[in-house]
Design a protein around this motif. Sequence first.
Motif, PDB file in Angstrom:
ATOM      1  N   HIS A   1       1.270  -1.520  -0.028  1.00 45.03           N
ATOM      2  CA  HIS A   1      -0.008  -0.550   0.266  1.00 45.03           C
ATOM      3  C   HIS A   1       0.685   1.205   0.168  1.00 45.03           C
ATOM      4  O   HIS A   1       0.701   2.538  -0.673  1.00 45.03           O
ATOM      5  CB  HIS A   1      -1.060   0.329   0.816  1.00 45.03           C
ATOM      6  CG  HIS A   1      -1.658   1.273   1.272  1.00 45.03           C
ATOM      7  ND1 HIS A   1      -3.045   1.119   0.823  1.00 45.03           N
ATOM      8  CD2 HIS A   1      -1.345   1.880   1.961  1.00 45.03           C
ATOM      9  CE1 HIS A   1      -3.966   2.812   1.578  1.00 45.03           C
ATOM     10  NE2 HIS A   1      -2.363   2.925   2.062  1.00 45.03           N
ATOM     11  N   GLU A   2       2.186   1.197   0.839  1.00 46.46           N
ATOM     12  CA  GLU A   2       3.076   3.048   1.004  1.00 46.46           C
ATOM     13  C   GLU A   2       4.139   2.393  -0.086  1.00 46.46           C
ATOM     14  O   GLU A   2       4.627   3.613  -0.445  1.00 46.46           O
ATOM     15  CB  GLU A   2       3.794   2.836   2.367  1.00 46.46           C
ATOM     16  CG  GLU A   2       2.919   2.721   3.646  1.00 46.46           C
ATOM     17  CD  GLU A   2       3.416   2.825   4.884  1.00 46.46           C
ATOM     18  OE1 GLU A   2       4.428   2.851   4.541  1.00 46.46           O
ATOM     19  OE2 GLU A   2       2.277   2.966   5.405  1.00 46.46           O
ATOM     20  N   LEU A   3       3.936   1.902  -1.018  1.00 44.31           N
ATOM     21  CA  LEU A   3       5.792   1.457  -1.150  1.00 44.31           C
ATOM     22  C   LEU A   3       5.489   3.072  -2.550  1.00 44.31           C
ATOM     23  O   LEU A   3       6.562   3.337  -2.861  1.00 44.31           O
ATOM     24  CB  LEU A   3       5.281  -0.099  -2.258  1.00 44.31           C
ATOM     25  CG  LEU A   3       6.974  -0.688  -3.620  1.00 44.31           C
ATOM     26  CD1 LEU A   3       7.922   0.242  -2.646  1.00 44.31           C
ATOM     27  CD2 LEU A   3       5.903  -1.657  -3.885  1.00 44.31           C
ATOM     28  N   PHE A   4       4.981   2.482  -3.748  1.00 40.99           N
ATOM     29  CA  PHE A   4       5.338   3.749  -4.214  1.00 40.99           C
ATOM     30  C   PHE A   4       4.946   4.864  -4.461  1.00 40.99           C
ATOM     31  O   PHE A   4       5.011   6.015  -4.600  1.00 40.99           O
ATOM     32  CB  PHE A   4       3.894   3.351  -5.763  1.00 40.99           C
ATOM     33  CG  PHE A   4       4.038   2.296  -6.692  1.00 40.99           C
ATOM     34  CD1 PHE A   4       5.729   1.434  -6.602  1.00 40.99           C
ATOM     35  CD2 PHE A   4       2.707   1.296  -6.965  1.00 40.99           C
ATOM     36  CE1 PHE A   4       5.725   0.719  -7.067  1.00 40.99           C
ATOM     37  CE2 PHE A   4       3.623   0.466  -7.476  1.00 40.99           C
ATOM     38  CZ  PHE A   4       4.751  -0.088  -7.606  1.00 40.99           C
ATOM     39  N   GLY A   5       4.184   5.193  -2.600  1.00 42.72           N
ATOM     40  CA  GLY A   5       3.636   6.732  -2.532  1.00 42.72           C
ATOM     41  C   GLY A   5       5.267   6.899  -2.177  1.00 42.72           C
ATOM     42  O   GLY A   5       5.933   7.953  -2.001  1.00 42.72           O
ATOM     43  N   ALA A   6       5.687   6.419  -1.073  1.00 47.23           N
ATOM     44  CA  ALA A   6       7.321   5.977  -0.319  1.00 47.23           C
ATOM     45  C   ALA A   6       8.086   5.971  -1.411  1.00 47.23           C
ATOM     46  O   ALA A   6       8.758   7.551  -1.882  1.00 47.23           O
ATOM     47  CB  ALA A   6       8.036   4.470   0.367  1.00 47.23           C
ATOM     48  N   LEU A   7       8.241   5.546  -2.716  1.00 44.30           N
ATOM     49  CA  LEU A   7       9.620   6.121  -3.420  1.00 44.30           C
ATOM     50  C   LEU A   7       9.341   7.008  -4.133  1.00 44.30           C
ATOM     51  O   LEU A   7       9.982   7.551  -4.617  1.00 44.30           O
ATOM     52  CB  LEU A   7       9.205   4.654  -4.281  1.00 44.30           C
ATOM     53  CG  LEU A   7       9.511   3.274  -4.337  1.00 44.30           C
ATOM     54  CD1 LEU A   7       9.946   2.731  -5.854  1.00 44.30           C
ATOM     55  CD2 LEU A   7      10.971   3.180  -3.617  1.00 44.30           C
TER      56      LEU A   7
END
Length: 330
Positions: free
Chosen positions: A290-296
Motif C-alpha cells: 500500500h505504501e511502496l510507490f508513495g514512499a518511492l
Amino acid sequence: MIISGNNPGHVQQAADALSAGELLGLPTETVYGLAADASNESAVAKIFKAKGRPSNHPLIVHVASVDEVKKFASEVPDFAHKLMTEFWPGPLTLILPRRAEMAAVAAGGQNSVGLRCPSHPIALEVLKACAEKGVWGVAAPSANLFGRVSPTTAAHVQSEFGQDLLILDGGECDVGIESTIVDCTRGVPVLLRPGQISRIQIEQACDLKLVSPDALSSDAPRASGTLESHYAPSAQVRLMSQAEWQKALTALGPHTQNLALWSVDKPSQELLGAGLFWRLMPTSASQAAHELFGALRDFDARGVRTIWIETPPDTPEWEAVRDRLHRAAA
Ligand code: TXA
Ligand code: MG
C-alpha cells in the motif's frame, strides 16, 4: 484537472469524456490508470503517446462485469472462468484469446487481450456509465510515464501528465501495487505478474498449478511490467539486508548525504544523521504494498540520491512487493 469521484455528476462527466475519445485519470483499487475507450483507436493511440510507451506493449481492458468478457474474448477456458468468479471484481487481470475484431490497438496487436474488472466503487461506476453508452471496455495502463513508478493518488497522476488531463479523484489506492496477471491462453494458468492475489489463492481457486513464464517457450507475450527495470524512481535503489545497511551506515558515520532508508527497524540515534531520511517499513506485506510507490515518490520529492531498502522476507506473502523492489533496483 482533478474532479471528485464522490460527485455523481463528475462520474458522468468522466464517462462522457471517455466515450468522446478523451483520456481520463481513473482510480482503481490497485493504482490509477490512464484510461481511454478500448474500441476507439485514436483514443487508445493517445495513451501510448502520453506515456511514451511502445505501441506493441498491450494495455489492460477494464470491464464492468463478467458479462462483458465475451465481447472481447473469443474463448474462456474453464479455469479462467473459475478465477473470474472467485476474484472479480478485484485486482486480477486475465489474458484471454482476443476476438479478432475487438480492441486490436489496445492489445498492441497481440491475438490475446488482458481483461480486468476492478473493485474500486468509483471505477465500477465509471465502467457502468460507459457501458450504458456502448463503451464496453476501457483500456488503461498505469497512469505513469513509461518505466516509472505507478501512481496511487490523483496528485501523482497530475504530476505525471499535468493540468490538462481530466483526473477522477478516488482517494488513495487500497492495494497500492498493480494487479496480478494470469495468462489463460496456454492451456494452463501462467503467472505473468505477481500481485496482491497470491499464487496460492489462484492455485486453490482453479485447482491447477500455476506455471512460471520461464518454463514456457519463447513467444510469451510482452508485459512491460515484467521488464527487468521498471517501477523505478529517479534516485538509485539498493536492496540490502538489515546487517548490510547497518554496517554501511556505521561506515558512513556522520557523512551520510541525500540518503533515504526504508527499514523495519529504526537506525540508532547516532546513525540518524542530518543527511539521512528514515521511513518505517511496515511488517505487513499488504501494508508495505500500500505504501511502496508513495514512499518511492516521497523519497524522490525530498531530493535524495540513493534509497536503501531492507530486503523483505523470502516468504509467499511478500512475493509481489519483492518483485516490484527488484525491478525498482535493477
Ligand atoms: O492494476 C493494474 O493492472 C493497473 C490498473 C490501472 O488496472 N494497470 C496496469 O497496467 O498495471 P499496465 O499497462 O501498467 O500493465 C499491464 C501489463 C503490462 O505489463 C502488459 O504488457 C500486460 O499487462 N498485458 C496486457 N495485455 C496483455 C496481453 N494481451 N498479453 C500479455 N500481457 C499483457
Ligand atoms: Mg505500468
